[in-house]
Design an enzyme around this catalytic site. Structure first.
Site, PDB file in Angstrom:
ATOM      1  N   GLU A  47     -54.658 -33.592 -17.998  1.00  0.00           N
ATOM      2  CA  GLU A  47     -53.398 -33.046 -18.510  1.00  0.00           C
ATOM      3  C   GLU A  47     -53.677 -32.376 -19.863  1.00  0.00           C
ATOM      4  OE1 GLU A  47     -50.981 -36.187 -20.129  1.00  0.00           O
ATOM      5  OE2 GLU A  47     -49.125 -35.061 -19.866  1.00  0.00           O
ATOM      6  N   ASN A 111     -44.975 -28.985 -19.315  1.00  0.00           N
ATOM      7  CA  ASN A 111     -46.296 -29.629 -19.251  1.00  0.00           C
ATOM      8  C   ASN A 111     -46.806 -29.361 -17.845  1.00  0.00           C
ATOM      9  OD1 ASN A 111     -48.461 -31.387 -19.049  1.00  0.00           O
ATOM     10  ND2 ASN A 111     -47.486 -32.967 -20.319  1.00  0.00           N
ATOM     11  N   LYS A 128     -44.533 -31.008 -14.959  1.00  0.00           N
ATOM     12  CA  LYS A 128     -44.333 -32.450 -15.056  1.00  0.00           C
ATOM     13  C   LYS A 128     -42.849 -32.827 -15.047  1.00  0.00           C
ATOM     14  CE  LYS A 128     -45.836 -36.244 -18.118  1.00  0.00           C
ATOM     15  NZ  LYS A 128     -46.669 -36.516 -19.352  1.00  0.00           N
ATOM     16  N   GLU A 147     -43.245 -35.772 -26.200  1.00  0.00           N
ATOM     17  CA  GLU A 147     -43.160 -34.887 -25.026  1.00  0.00           C
ATOM     18  C   GLU A 147     -41.716 -34.524 -24.709  1.00  0.00           C
ATOM     19  OE1 GLU A 147     -46.496 -37.199 -22.548  1.00  0.00           O
ATOM     20  OE2 GLU A 147     -45.777 -35.364 -21.607  1.00  0.00           O
ATOM     21  N   CYS A 173     -49.733 -37.522 -15.518  1.00  0.00           N
ATOM     22  CA  CYS A 173     -49.675 -38.627 -16.452  1.00  0.00           C
ATOM     23  C   CYS A 173     -48.557 -39.635 -16.187  1.00  0.00           C
ATOM     24  CB  CYS A 173     -49.604 -38.102 -17.877  1.00  0.00           C
ATOM     25  SG  CYS A 173     -50.242 -39.316 -19.014  1.00  0.00           S
ATOM     26  N   ASN A 198     -53.132 -38.107 -20.409  1.00  0.00           N
ATOM     27  CA  ASN A 198     -53.483 -38.398 -21.809  1.00  0.00           C
ATOM     28  C   ASN A 198     -52.707 -39.670 -22.142  1.00  0.00           C
ATOM     29  OD1 ASN A 198     -54.165 -35.499 -23.780  1.00  0.00           O
ATOM     30  ND2 ASN A 198     -54.076 -35.469 -21.574  1.00  0.00           N
TER      31      ASN A 198
HETATM   32  N1  ING Z   1     -48.778 -40.478 -21.514  1.00  0.00           N
HETATM   33  C1  ING Z   1     -48.503 -41.815 -21.291  1.00  0.00           C
HETATM   34  C2  ING Z   1     -48.569 -42.272 -19.833  1.00  0.00           C
HETATM   35  O1  ING Z   1     -47.579 -42.415 -19.147  1.00  0.00           O
HETATM   36  C3  ING Z   1     -47.560 -43.722 -22.201  1.00  0.00           C
HETATM   37  C4  ING Z   1     -47.234 -42.283 -21.929  1.00  0.00           C
HETATM   38  C5  ING Z   1     -48.410 -44.040 -23.261  1.00  0.00           C
HETATM   39  C6  ING Z   1     -47.086 -44.674 -21.360  1.00  0.00           C
HETATM   40  C7  ING Z   1     -48.737 -45.389 -23.497  1.00  0.00           C
HETATM   41  C8  ING Z   1     -47.410 -46.023 -21.565  1.00  0.00           C
HETATM   42  C9  ING Z   1     -48.252 -46.366 -22.636  1.00  0.00           C
HETATM   43  O2  ING Z   1     -49.690 -42.542 -19.435  1.00  0.00           O
HETATM   44  C10 ING Z   1     -48.277 -39.361 -20.950  1.00  0.00           C
HETATM   45  N2  ING Z   1     -48.763 -38.199 -21.440  1.00  0.00           N
HETATM   46  O3  ING Z   1     -47.418 -39.398 -20.081  1.00  0.00           O
END
Ligand code: ING
Length: 321
Positions: A47, A111, A128, A147, A173, A198
């Site tokens: 991503e 995204n 996304k 985001e 993601c 990410n």
């Molecule tokens: N990142 C994360 C994901 O869903 C996140 C958001 C971060 C969720 C930390 C849980 C813990 O993997 C993205 N870019 O969606």
């Protein structure tokens, strides 16, 4: 004749603010060549693979934010990647921040992931759907996850395409954490789902989840693969990026839910697996024969409600909900 496709998960290590797109494209081409040398026909990149994960910062100035976006794909700086892939006869998926203006002249920011076939033709783009994090600056956090402030949800939802000898879907993601993502793609015939991510290991709203970041990453993708009889390729932007530790553990998962390839570093790394798309039928035509076993007449709550609603009285049955 089996429908086997050799797929590479091309994990990226950190991209810092000072890394130009040209620097990153050079790394992407090196990963592509490595994957090709190992027989890969499809290379899955992460991503937002062209820049550092900029939603970790609060920017006041829209122009500063827009500097992280692509106004065309390919564009001048990404064209070398498209050219090299076509020369090598390798397809790829690439995540990036898309800035586009619609026919009404409205600017949109998504995204996005693009899927390119081995002949260089563009198969599809996916925007996304599930945007995690928050919309406004939250100074209490050690880093932001904006985001929801920087992107709009994709308006087209989840879709599949005939490519690479099978039926391919994309997700991004946070999408991978929602079972609806895989089910919709499974209902649209997906045999392969490509997912870049990410994922900061630290989750500020509940730090108890930090130690489980790798477990949850595999849990959701393996479940999605198994419950829908499809291959899942999850690929990280990983490592210590701008002071934030991003989860690596890129992996290729079979319809059985088993991990058949997984990265062992948190840098630029390629892992490759031979994916037999006919294995999907072992699940789609038995345990998860949707048309035979699913009971959609009892699932309407999934689409009619967004939030959860517990029984007001003793049971939701009484309220006919
Ligand atoms: N990142 C994360 C994901 O869903 C996140 C958001 C971060 C969720 C930390 C849980 C813990 O993997 C993205 N870019 O969606």
């Amino acid at each position: 004749m089996t429908r086997t496709i050799s797929i590479a998960a091309a994990q990226l290590g950190p991209i810092e603010l000072e890394h130009s797109r040209a620097d990153v494209v050079e790394r992407l081409i090196a990963l592509l060549r490595d994957a090709h040398s190992r027989g890969a026909e499809l290379v899955v990149f992460p991503e937002l693979a062209l820049t550092t994960f900029f939603p970790r910062w609060w920017f006041e100035d829209q122009a500063e934010i827009d500097a992280f976006f692509e106004t065309s794909m390919p564009g001048p700086e990404t064209q070398p990647l498209f050219d090299e892939a076509k020369r090598l006869g390798v397809g790829f998926s690439l995540g990036y921040a898309e800035l586009s203006v619609d026919s009404a002249g409205t600017t949109h920011r998504y995204n996005t992931t693009i899927l390119v076939e081995r002949d260089g033709s563009i198969v599809d783009t996916y925007r996304k759907v599930h945007l995690p994090g928050h919309e406004e600056h939250e100074p209490w956090r050690p880093f932001q996850h904006l985001e929801r402030g920087y992107f709009e949800p994709g308006p087209e939802g989840f879709h599949t395409n005939r490519a690479f000898g099978g039926v391919v879907g994309m997700a991004t993601c946070n999408d991978r954490r929602w079972s609806e993502t895989y089910r919709v793609l499974g209902l649209k015939g997906a045999e392969l789902v490509l997912i870049g991510y990410n994922t900061p290991i630290h989750y500020a709203p509940d730090p108890s989840q930090d130690a489980l970041a790798g477990f949850h990453n595999n849990l959701v993708m393996a479940a999605g693969a198994y419950q829908n009889g499809l291959w899942v390729v999850g690929v990280a932007k990983a490592g210590f990026e701008a002071g934030v530790e991003l989860l690596a553990e890129s992996q290729i998962i079979a319809p059985s839910g088993e991990v058949v390839a997984k990265t062992v570093t948190n840098g630029d790394e390629v892992v490759v697996a031979e994916c037999d798309l006919d294995l999907c039928a072992n699940y789609k035509e038995t345990l998860f024969d949707f048309d035979r076993y699913r009971m959609p007449q009892h699932y309407e709550t999934i689409t009619s409600q967004r939030g959860a609603a517990a029984p007001i009285g003793r049971s939701t049955k009484e309220q006919g909900r």
